[in-house]
Motif scaffolding. Structure first.
Motif, PDB file in Angstrom:
ATOM      1  N   ALA A  80     -25.667 -63.712  34.690  1.00  0.00           N
ATOM      2  CA  ALA A  80     -25.399 -65.056  35.203  1.00  0.00           C
ATOM      3  C   ALA A  80     -26.649 -65.656  35.832  1.00  0.00           C
ATOM      4  N   ALA A  81     -27.406 -64.823  36.568  1.00  0.00           N
ATOM      5  CA  ALA A  81     -28.622 -65.327  37.211  1.00  0.00           C
ATOM      6  C   ALA A  81     -29.642 -65.764  36.165  1.00  0.00           C
ATOM      7  N   ALA A  82     -29.788 -64.976  35.089  1.00  0.00           N
ATOM      8  CA  ALA A  82     -30.747 -65.326  34.041  1.00  0.00           C
ATOM      9  C   ALA A  82     -30.359 -66.626  33.350  1.00  0.00           C
ATOM     10  N   ALA A  83     -29.048 -66.880  33.215  1.00  0.00           N
ATOM     11  CA  ALA A  83     -28.579 -68.098  32.541  1.00  0.00           C
ATOM     12  C   ALA A  83     -28.341 -69.245  33.515  1.00  0.00           C
ATOM     13  N   ARG A  84     -28.638 -69.015  34.811  1.00  0.00           N
ATOM     14  CA  ARG A  84     -28.430 -70.027  35.864  1.00  0.00           C
ATOM     15  C   ARG A  84     -26.963 -70.498  35.885  1.00  0.00           C
ATOM     16  N   VAL A  85     -26.040 -69.543  35.826  1.00  0.00           N
ATOM     17  CA  VAL A  85     -24.598 -69.827  35.833  1.00  0.00           C
ATOM     18  C   VAL A  85     -24.014 -69.432  37.179  1.00  0.00           C
ATOM     19  N   ARG A  86     -23.211 -70.313  37.758  1.00  0.00           N
ATOM     20  CA  ARG A  86     -22.506 -70.027  39.006  1.00  0.00           C
ATOM     21  C   ARG A  86     -21.152 -69.403  38.685  1.00  0.00           C
ATOM     22  N   VAL A  87     -20.846 -68.270  39.316  1.00  0.00           N
ATOM     23  CA  VAL A  87     -19.610 -67.530  39.025  1.00  0.00           C
ATOM     24  C   VAL A  87     -18.724 -67.536  40.268  1.00  0.00           C
ATOM     25  N   THR A  88     -17.445 -67.882  40.086  1.00  0.00           N
ATOM     26  CA  THR A  88     -16.473 -67.856  41.187  1.00  0.00           C
ATOM     27  C   THR A  88     -15.268 -67.019  40.776  1.00  0.00           C
ATOM     28  N   LEU A  89     -14.702 -66.330  41.765  1.00  0.00           N
ATOM     29  CA  LEU A  89     -13.519 -65.494  41.542  1.00  0.00           C
ATOM     30  C   LEU A  89     -12.432 -65.926  42.514  1.00  0.00           C
ATOM     31  N   VAL A  90     -11.243 -66.219  41.991  1.00  0.00           N
ATOM     32  CA  VAL A  90     -10.089 -66.613  42.817  1.00  0.00           C
ATOM     33  C   VAL A  90      -8.962 -65.631  42.551  1.00  0.00           C
ATOM     34  N   CYS A  91      -8.487 -64.963  43.607  1.00  0.00           N
ATOM     35  CA  CYS A  91      -7.393 -63.993  43.480  1.00  0.00           C
ATOM     36  C   CYS A  91      -6.189 -64.479  44.271  1.00  0.00           C
ATOM     37  N   ALA A  92      -4.997 -64.397  43.665  1.00  0.00           N
ATOM     38  CA  ALA A  92      -3.778 -64.872  44.327  1.00  0.00           C
ATOM     39  C   ALA A  92      -3.396 -63.996  45.507  1.00  0.00           C
ATOM     40  N   ALA A  93      -3.869 -62.749  45.543  1.00  0.00           N
ATOM     41  CA  ALA A  93      -3.555 -61.826  46.629  1.00  0.00           C
ATOM     42  C   ALA A  93      -4.736 -60.874  46.801  1.00  0.00           C
ATOM     43  N   PRO A  94      -4.898 -60.309  48.011  1.00  0.00           N
ATOM     44  CA  PRO A  94      -6.016 -59.383  48.212  1.00  0.00           C
ATOM     45  C   PRO A  94      -5.928 -58.144  47.330  1.00  0.00           C
ATOM     46  N   LYS A  95      -4.719 -57.813  46.910  1.00  0.00           N
ATOM     47  CA  LYS A  95      -4.545 -56.613  46.093  1.00  0.00           C
ATOM     48  C   LYS A  95      -3.461 -56.876  45.055  1.00  0.00           C
ATOM     49  N   ILE A  96      -3.811 -56.698  43.773  1.00  0.00           N
ATOM     50  CA  ILE A  96      -2.847 -56.831  42.677  1.00  0.00           C
ATOM     51  C   ILE A  96      -2.961 -55.571  41.832  1.00  0.00           C
ATOM     52  N   VAL A  97      -1.898 -54.803  41.812  1.00  0.00           N
ATOM     53  CA  VAL A  97      -1.928 -53.511  41.124  1.00  0.00           C
ATOM     54  C   VAL A  97      -1.183 -53.635  39.793  1.00  0.00           C
TER      55      VAL A  97
END
Length: 524
Positions: A387-404
């Protein structure tokens, strides 16, 4: 007895007004202030009240409001020795029936009180009439309900017989094609209750664009006249939700006895949508099986080629390395660079052969409970240099702190990595957009695992989306085109589904859904 409450802080005025009222046949009760007036009011019912606006401690308007709260039907006449037109809206809003200006003459008082008492009497009469009307209406409703129950009881046997056929909609119609009976099967198929369609045209149950022979929903008059005519059609019907579906429709005349004029029609409808759905699912399954067979055959062929190439490549690498060691001191730096490029090319070909073999090799799942949120965070760390080499911003959204979820962590991680890397490659070199954005969301949908990987890259055409999971198909110009097919293979091995939404210049969205077995969310 007509009782009137007189409230004024002047004793002479209270006495005088009370005497005027008594001589006219009213029962007058006097009070000097707010509290005294409420005590007197609570001693019994009153027909009217005369209240001075200005009272000690608490004013007449406050008393008016409290009297209205305790007895909304009590007419209250307000009076004052200092007329103030500006206060009239306030007094009216508080519920005053009339307004008198001091000095109040006997005629003024008696006239205002007479009107107020008459109003109270009329209001009480109106309420009594309304109560009587309500009781009468209730009695009528009870009689109607009794009669309706008698009629319903008479039809129970016929309805029970019709309702036993829940796989078919059985509808009886009168001569004007209006619904007279609607069985339980019809309620299930169409989504209406019987009371909602009884008496309505049969066409309400048909699609608006539905056409029939001779333009009729029912048999023609000539067909109805023929004995025991049965007309069968394949029609488009409509549910209460507005959804249209295919159905078979058979209509036959209803006759009390042979030779008599038909009293109506009996329509029998069968929902064919489930049969159509099964046929579509079978066709899709056959297409998927054919596709998988083609992919498997292509994969086997590619694996065979890769296997045949892999060993010679390994030998070539050893030969070139050995040659380099023997003649290194006899060659120029440029010649040694050429040998290194040969070694690099051999390594690249060997890597390609390994990728093909890994894709073709059957994978056996080793499922176990896995924290999907942790897998996603590990994935982000692995993607960070790309991502850094391609200058891409990455975001992660999780509905809960833990999903098993119960997954094969290694294969699942590899599948997601391929999908995310595809997205990054689709945005690489996008200087105008600053490299673009890659967003990954993890949650639950319909109780199962739901993952979305979306990018702001160049997007794909409809043709490219259709071939996205084809073996060796790529739009990036680099790579073998194995990432998407591999991801699809892993997701389907987990009994999940993967779908792609995209448009040129609008990015791509990959949506993954896994079944709900073993998926649970929580804190910590």
């Amino acid at each position: 007895m007509r009782r009137v409450l007189v409230v004024d802080d002047e004793p002479n005025i209270r006495w005088t007004m009370s005497e005027f009222l008594r001589r006219e046949g009213y029962e007058a009760a006097a009070a000097a202030d707010y509290d005294d007036a409420l005590n007197v009011h609570d001693s019994g019912a009153f027909s009217a009240a005369v209240v001075d606006i200005i009272l000690p401690h608490r004013g007449g308007v406050e008393l008016l409001e409290e009297l209205q709260r305790r007895d909304p039907a009590l007419p209250v006449i307000m009076m004052t020795g200092e007329p103030n037109i500006a206060r009239l809206p306030e007094i009216v809003r508080a519920g005053a029936y009339d307004f008198l200006t001091k000095p109040v003459t006997k005629e003024m008082l008696l006239k205002a009180v007479a009107r107020a008492v008459e109003k109270k009497a009329l209001d009480e009469t109106r309420r009594e009439l309304e109560d009587a009307l309500s009781r009468h209406a209730l009695e009528l409703e009870e009689r109607i309900a009794e009669r309706t129950a008698e009629l319903a009881s008479a039809r129970n046997f016929l309805n029970a017989a019709f309702d036993s056929a829940t796989d078919y909609a059985i509808v009886t119609l009168d001569e004007q094609s209006r619904v007279t009976l609607f069985n339980r099967g019809a309620e299930i198929i169409f989504g209406y209750e019987a009371v909602q369609v009884t008496g309505l045209s049969f066409r309400r149950l048909l699609a608006e664009d539905e056409h029939f022979p001779q333009g009729n929903a029912l048999p023609s008059r000539e067909e109805r006249a023929a004995p025991d005519t049965v007309s069968g059609y394949k029609v488009r019907a409509r549910r209460a939700s507005g959804e249209c579906f295919t159905a078979s429709l058979a209509i036959t005349p209803i006759r009390a006895s042979a030779g008599q004029h038909a009293a109506g029609q009996l329509a029998i409808i069968k929902d064919l949508s489930s049969e159509e759905k099964r046929a579509a699912e079978l066709a899709a399954m056959q297409a998927r099986l054919s596709h998988n067979e083609k992919i498997a055959a292509l994969g086997q062929m590619a694996a065979q080629v890769a296997h045949e190439v892999r060993n010679p490549l390994a030998g070539m690498r050893l030969y070139v390395l050995h040659l380099r060691e023997r003649v290194a001191d006899q060659l120029s730096p440029d010649d040694l660079t050429l040998i290194d490029k040969i070694i690099s090319g051999v390594d690249r070909l060997a890597g390609t052969a390994d990728q093909i073999l890994n894709f073709a090799r059957p994978h056996r799942l080793s499922p176990c409970p896995v924290n999907v949120v942790r897998v996603m965070r590990d994935l982000l760390e692995l993607l960070e240099p790309h991502a850094a080499a391609a200058r891409v911003r990455v975001t992660l959204v999780c509905a809960a702190p833990k999903i098993v979820a119960v997954l094969d962590e290694v294969l699942f991680h590899a599948a997601l990595f391929n999908l995310a890397l595809n997205s990054i490659q689709a945005m690489s070199g996008d200087e105008a957009a600053g490299g673009g954005e890659l967003s990954i969301s993890v949650g639950e949908a319909r109780g199962g695992l739901h993952i979305v990987i979306a990018d702001t890259g160049r997007g794909m055409t409809a043709e490219q989306i259709g071939r996205a999971f084809d073996l060796f198909y790529t739009t990036s110009g680099t790579g073998l085109g194995l990432g998407m097919p591999f991801a699809k293979k892993v997701i389907e091995q987990h009994r999940g589904s993967i779908a792609v939404e995209s448009a040129p210049g609008k990015g791509t969205r990959v949506e993954i859904e896994l079944p709900n077995e073993g998926v649970m969310s929580g804190g910590g």
